[in-house]
Design a protein around this motif. Structure first.
Motif, PDB file in Angstrom:
ATOM      1  N   ALA A 175       0.830  -1.202   0.000  1.00  0.00           N
ATOM      2  CA  ALA A 175       0.000   0.000   0.000  1.00  0.00           C
ATOM      3  C   ALA A 175       0.865   1.254   0.000  1.00  0.00           C
ATOM      4  N   ILE A 176       1.938   1.249   0.787  1.00  0.00           N
ATOM      5  CA  ILE A 176       2.834   2.400   0.867  1.00  0.00           C
ATOM      6  C   ILE A 176       3.514   2.648  -0.469  1.00  0.00           C
ATOM      7  N   ILE A 177       4.040   1.592  -1.085  1.00  0.00           N
ATOM      8  CA  ILE A 177       4.733   1.740  -2.368  1.00  0.00           C
ATOM      9  C   ILE A 177       3.773   2.234  -3.443  1.00  0.00           C
ATOM     10  N   ASP A 178       2.563   1.703  -3.478  1.00  0.00           N
ATOM     11  CA  ASP A 178       1.565   2.155  -4.464  1.00  0.00           C
ATOM     12  C   ASP A 178       1.236   3.630  -4.266  1.00  0.00           C
ATOM     13  N   TYR A 179       1.122   4.042  -2.999  1.00  0.00           N
ATOM     14  CA  TYR A 179       0.808   5.441  -2.691  1.00  0.00           C
ATOM     15  C   TYR A 179       1.947   6.361  -3.130  1.00  0.00           C
ATOM     16  N   LEU A 180       3.170   5.930  -2.874  1.00  0.00           N
ATOM     17  CA  LEU A 180       4.336   6.728  -3.264  1.00  0.00           C
ATOM     18  C   LEU A 180       4.455   6.838  -4.780  1.00  0.00           C
ATOM     19  N   LYS A 181       4.161   5.772  -5.469  1.00  0.00           N
ATOM     20  CA  LYS A 181       4.190   5.815  -6.936  1.00  0.00           C
ATOM     21  C   LYS A 181       3.147   6.782  -7.475  1.00  0.00           C
ATOM     22  N   GLN A 182       1.993   6.823  -6.825  1.00  0.00           N
ATOM     23  CA  GLN A 182       0.953   7.760  -7.248  1.00  0.00           C
ATOM     24  C   GLN A 182       1.386   9.200  -6.978  1.00  0.00           C
ATOM     25  N   LEU A 183       2.005   9.450  -5.838  1.00  0.00           N
ATOM     26  CA  LEU A 183       2.530  10.777  -5.545  1.00  0.00           C
ATOM     27  C   LEU A 183       3.542  11.206  -6.600  1.00  0.00           C
ATOM     28  N   ASN A 184       4.430  10.287  -6.941  1.00  0.00           N
ATOM     29  CA  ASN A 184       5.439  10.590  -7.954  1.00  0.00           C
ATOM     30  C   ASN A 184       4.804  10.861  -9.312  1.00  0.00           C
ATOM     31  N   LYS A 185       3.810  10.081  -9.655  1.00  0.00           N
ATOM     32  CA  LYS A 185       3.092  10.286 -10.920  1.00  0.00           C
ATOM     33  C   LYS A 185       2.433  11.658 -10.960  1.00  0.00           C
ATOM     34  N   ASN A 186       2.029  12.153  -9.795  1.00  0.00           N
ATOM     35  CA  ASN A 186       1.382  13.461  -9.702  1.00  0.00           C
ATOM     36  C   ASN A 186       2.376  14.614  -9.606  1.00  0.00           C
ATOM     37  N   GLY A 187       3.682  14.292  -9.637  1.00  0.00           N
ATOM     38  CA  GLY A 187       4.681  15.351  -9.728  1.00  0.00           C
ATOM     39  C   GLY A 187       5.646  15.498  -8.577  1.00  0.00           C
ATOM     40  N   THR A 188       5.563  14.643  -7.556  1.00  0.00           N
ATOM     41  CA  THR A 188       6.470  14.750  -6.416  1.00  0.00           C
ATOM     42  C   THR A 188       7.762  13.979  -6.676  1.00  0.00           C
ATOM     43  N   THR A 189       8.887  14.650  -6.557  1.00  0.00           N
ATOM     44  CA  THR A 189      10.189  13.990  -6.619  1.00  0.00           C
ATOM     45  C   THR A 189      10.453  13.342  -5.267  1.00  0.00           C
ATOM     46  N   ILE A 190      10.901  12.088  -5.290  1.00  0.00           N
ATOM     47  CA  ILE A 190      11.075  11.326  -4.052  1.00  0.00           C
ATOM     48  C   ILE A 190      12.549  10.990  -3.843  1.00  0.00           C
ATOM     49  N   ILE A 191      13.042  11.306  -2.640  1.00  0.00           N
ATOM     50  CA  ILE A 191      14.380  10.905  -2.212  1.00  0.00           C
ATOM     51  C   ILE A 191      14.191   9.841  -1.134  1.00  0.00           C
ATOM     52  N   TYR A 192      14.709   8.656  -1.396  1.00  0.00           N
ATOM     53  CA  TYR A 192      14.339   7.469  -0.610  1.00  0.00           C
ATOM     54  C   TYR A 192      15.594   6.780  -0.096  1.00  0.00           C
ATOM     55  N   THR A 193      15.653   6.521   1.199  1.00  0.00           N
ATOM     56  CA  THR A 193      16.741   5.718   1.747  1.00  0.00           C
ATOM     57  C   THR A 193      16.170   4.421   2.307  1.00  0.00           C
ATOM     58  N   SER A 194      16.905   3.351   2.131  1.00  0.00           N
ATOM     59  CA  SER A 194      16.429   2.051   2.606  1.00  0.00           C
ATOM     60  C   SER A 194      17.571   1.049   2.608  1.00  0.00           C
ATOM     61  N   HIS A 195      17.433   0.016   3.439  1.00  0.00           N
ATOM     62  CA  HIS A 195      18.331  -1.131   3.386  1.00  0.00           C
ATOM     63  C   HIS A 195      17.687  -2.305   2.647  1.00  0.00           C
ATOM     64  N   HIS A 196      16.458  -2.103   2.171  1.00  0.00           N
ATOM     65  CA  HIS A 196      15.780  -3.141   1.393  1.00  0.00           C
ATOM     66  C   HIS A 196      16.178  -2.974  -0.079  1.00  0.00           C
ATOM     67  N   LEU A 197      17.249  -3.639  -0.478  1.00  0.00           N
ATOM     68  CA  LEU A 197      17.813  -3.402  -1.806  1.00  0.00           C
ATOM     69  C   LEU A 197      16.918  -3.947  -2.920  1.00  0.00           C
TER      70      LEU A 197
END
Length: 250
Positions: A175-197
């Motif tokens: 759900a989180i990833i889908d929401y973030l993809k929608q935000l990005n599609k709507n114009g938000t640039t995302i800077i993401y840090t993670s250890h989940h490669l």
């Protein structure tokens, strides 16, 4: 396209530290990217994000966000960035709706527009029926989703995410990833840090691998894998560049 973030020879050395946490670091992030900032513990990721968010000052070097600098335009930058920390920035005794109304008001939002944004976001992330339940009763995955909404109510141009799916169940992660993809599609640039490669490999359009305060590589996940000998995935690239040495610290 013009970079939305431009970093030039940025360095940071904390008081009494023997080495630089970030050293002569340069990087560009293009508008519209989902940009993964990856590195081992102690690589300099948190220091870099803290500087970009205006929380700490660099020792030397410079950066701009949307052609603005903190020295000249601190309030303007704060209006166009969103920050979602790894720690829950929520009040446990307040409901999800009360938390979001509070954080929305911090951004200067109010009235029906804020109420509608909260309802829309809670609904998208499957939380609308829990809107008036206290945060202290929520599971980790539910808190993580509310934490995310709190950082994007003002529709930021740039969203900084620190481990947005850590410690959550598969359904919450999806759900989180889908929401973030929608935000990005709507114009938000995302800077993401993670250890989940593996997650970063699927999610990010561009990736920078940093270690010991320096940039080791930057490209698309596909190109990084293709250009690294015997690499089948992003984890292989990561190990090839940063090594197998354990990064334990106290």
């Amino acid at each position: 396209m013009q970079p939305i973030i431009q970093i030039t020879k940025l360095s940071k050395k904390y008081k009494d530290a023997e080495t630089y946490s970030l050293n002569d670091f340069s990087l560009s992030v293009t508008e519209g990217q989902i940009f993964g900032l990856l590195g081992p513990n102690g690589a300099g990721k948190t220091t870099l994000i803290s500087m970009l968010c205006g929380l700490i000052k660099p020792t030397s070097g410079s950066f701009s966000i949307h052609n603005l600098t903190y020295a000249d335009n601190p309030n303007e930058i704060k209006k166009i960035i969103g920050v979602v920390p790894q720690e829950y920035a929520l009040y446990p005794t307040l409901t999800a709706r009360e938390n979001l109304m509070y954080f929305g008001s911090m951004y200067g939002l109010k009235g029906e527009n804020l109420k509608e944004k909260i309802i829309e976001s809670l609904d998208f992330l499957g939380l609308l029926k829990f809107a008036d339940k206290r945060i202290e009763t929520f599971s980790g995955g539910m808190k993580r989703r509310v934490n995310l909404i709190a950082g994007i109510l003002h529709n930021p141009k740039i969203l900084f995410l620190d481990e947005p799916t850590v410690g959550v169940d598969v359904q919450s992660k999806s759900a989180i990833i889908d929401y973030l993809k929608q935000l990005n599609k709507n114009g938000t640039t995302i800077i993401y840090t993670s250890h989940h490669l593996s997650e970063a490999e699927d999610f990010c359009t561009d990736i920078a691998i940093i270690d010991r305060g320096q940039l080791y590589a930057q490209d698309t996940p596909e190109n990084l894998i293709r250009s690294t000998a015997n690499a089948n995935n992003l984890e292989d690239v990561f190990i090839s560049l940063t090594g197998k040495e354990l990064r334990d610290d106290i």
